[in-house]
Design a protein around this motif. Structure first.
Motif, PDB file in Angstrom:
ATOM      1  N   ARG A 114       0.843  -1.196   0.000  1.00  0.00           N
ATOM      2  CA  ARG A 114       0.000   0.000   0.000  1.00  0.00           C
ATOM      3  C   ARG A 114       0.873   1.238   0.000  1.00  0.00           C
ATOM      4  N   SER A 116       0.886   5.283   1.341  1.00  0.00           N
ATOM      5  CA  SER A 116       0.239   6.320   2.146  1.00  0.00           C
ATOM      6  C   SER A 116       0.642   7.678   1.614  1.00  0.00           C
ATOM      7  N   GLU A 145      -8.124  -0.045  -2.282  1.00  0.00           N
ATOM      8  CA  GLU A 145      -7.391  -0.669  -1.168  1.00  0.00           C
ATOM      9  C   GLU A 145      -5.894  -0.363  -1.176  1.00  0.00           C
ATOM     10  N   VAL A 148      -3.709   4.736   1.284  1.00  0.00           N
ATOM     11  CA  VAL A 148      -4.066   5.285   2.584  1.00  0.00           C
ATOM     12  C   VAL A 148      -3.883   6.793   2.491  1.00  0.00           C
ATOM     13  N   ARG A 171     -14.007   5.878   1.788  1.00  0.00           N
ATOM     14  CA  ARG A 171     -13.919   4.528   2.340  1.00  0.00           C
ATOM     15  C   ARG A 171     -14.782   3.543   1.574  1.00  0.00           C
ATOM     16  N   GLN A 176      -8.299   3.716   2.537  1.00  0.00           N
ATOM     17  CA  GLN A 176      -8.210   3.845   3.985  1.00  0.00           C
ATOM     18  C   GLN A 176      -7.831   5.264   4.357  1.00  0.00           C
ATOM     19  N   ASP A 198      -9.644   4.679   9.587  1.00  0.00           N
ATOM     20  CA  ASP A 198      -9.204   3.283   9.650  1.00  0.00           C
ATOM     21  C   ASP A 198      -7.922   3.094  10.461  1.00  0.00           C
ATOM     22  N   VAL A 199      -7.107   4.132  10.471  1.00  0.00           N
ATOM     23  CA  VAL A 199      -5.767   4.019  11.038  1.00  0.00           C
ATOM     24  C   VAL A 199      -5.464   5.229  11.918  1.00  0.00           C
ATOM     25  N   LEU A 230      -9.556   0.096  14.881  1.00  0.00           N
ATOM     26  CA  LEU A 230      -8.572   0.791  14.055  1.00  0.00           C
ATOM     27  C   LEU A 230      -7.205   0.126  14.160  1.00  0.00           C
TER      28      LEU A 230
END
Ligand code: C2E
Ligand code: MG
Ligand code: MG
Ligand code: MG
Length: 284
Positions: A114, A116, A145, A148, A171, A176, A198-199, A230
């Motif tokens: 992923r 970010s 997905e 982030v 979302r 995320q 989510d995080v 989370l």
């Protein structure tokens, strides 16, 4: 005598203020066109799963190499870009660059990786922000997905309901959302309670304070965040001790110079091919 000193103090502050204004003005001047002149780069910092020792993500961070001013830190130029309306094109470019890069890594090396990406409040506030992100994902044929989006607490000062609507749209695409620098704002818990994210990325100041403060605060954040489902990233891990500490507290992911600082894409690719992160017995 006192009067004279008073006046010179005023003059001193005046000069200092003027100098700062000139510096901001200089930065703005050179920042305009930096994108077109290809002075901006994106570096990637590993996000390491603390249970498996595997790199599960990359945080994209921007760098500016000005031929005139030298290397300027994002902490210096991002706020200016935000104030002067330059952040939108810069942010668009970072997102596009990061998506292209992660699509390459996913197809060649790490199918589950992923990326970010940091998002400024002005970007998030755009009416077409969700559509923009969606069309960039489509451009690189990536599922939501893969991304982030990192937002700071300050992003949500305006309108929590409107923010939550936008977060829900993001979302629903599988994207995320992470609360960055968590704990540094004025009402962190209120945001955690109200915002659909989510995080949580626990700010490095909490990690660094652990030897003096003990684990109380990090532990409390982890408990709350896990309880509401989370994931938790611990920022600024520089020592094995800190890494062991946050791992013992069940943080999910670690980020920091202990693993690696932000590095150019080619170097990140080499880190990815190491498969597993060296444990403390090796390397360090
Ligand atoms: P951030 O999102 O909290 O990014 C993490 C910052 O912590 C990065 O600084 C990174 O180099 C630094 N860092 C990572 N590990 C460690 C460590 O172990 N110890 C220490 N002392 N520092 C560590 P950087 O790259 O200077 O970026 C600063 C901030 O600028 C970022 O904070 C982010 O808020 C902002 N920023 C960076 N790139 C972008 C971007 O593309 N768009 C926007 N809007 N903001 C960005
Ligand atoms: Mg960040
Ligand atoms: Mg952060
Ligand atoms: Mg931070």
């Amino acid at each position: 005598e006192a009067k004279r000193r008073g006046r010179s103090t005023v003059q001193f502050y005046d000069q200092k203020l003027q100098q700062q204004m000139t510096e901001v003005h200089q930065l703005e001047l050179h920042l305009r066109g930096a994108l077109e002149r290809q002075e901006l780069r994106v570096l990637y910092q590993p996000l390491v799963n603390l249970a498996s020792n595997i790199i599960e993500g990359a945080e994209a961070v921007i760098r500016w190499h000005s031929p005139v001013l030298g290397v300027v830190s994002p902490s210096t130029f991002i706020p200016i870009a935000e104030q002067r309306g330059l952040i939108i094109p810069i942010g668009d470019w970072v997102l596009d660059t990061a998506l292209q890069q992660v699509s390459q890594w996913r197809s060649e090396q790490s199918p589950d990786l992923r990326v970010s990406v940091n998002v400024s409040p002005q970007q998030f506030e755009q009416d077409d922000f969700v559509t923009k992100v969606q069309s960039k994902l489509a451009r690189w044929s990536l599922p939501g997905e893969t991304v982030v989006l990192e937002l700071t607490e300050g992003t949500f000062l305006m309108d929590l309901d409107a923010s939550n609507i936008k977060l829900a749209q993001l979302r629903s695409l599988g994207i995320q959302v992470a609360l960055d620098d968590f704990g540094t704002g004025y009402s962190s818990l209120a945001y955690l309670r109200t915002l659909q994210v989510d995080v949580v990325k626990i700010d490095r100041s909490f990690i660094w304070a652990m030897p003096q403060e003990g684990p109380t605060f990090v532990q409390a954040i982890v408990q709350i965040a896990h309880h509401i489902g989370l994931r938790i990233v611990a920022e600024g891990i520089e020592t094995v001790e800190q890494r062991n500490g946050v791992r013992a507290l069940s943080c999910d992911v670690g980020q920091g110079y202990l693993f690696a600082g932000p590095v150019p894409a080619e170097q990140f690719g080499r880190l990815l091919s190491q498969e597993e992160w060296p444990s403390e017995e090796q390397a360090f």
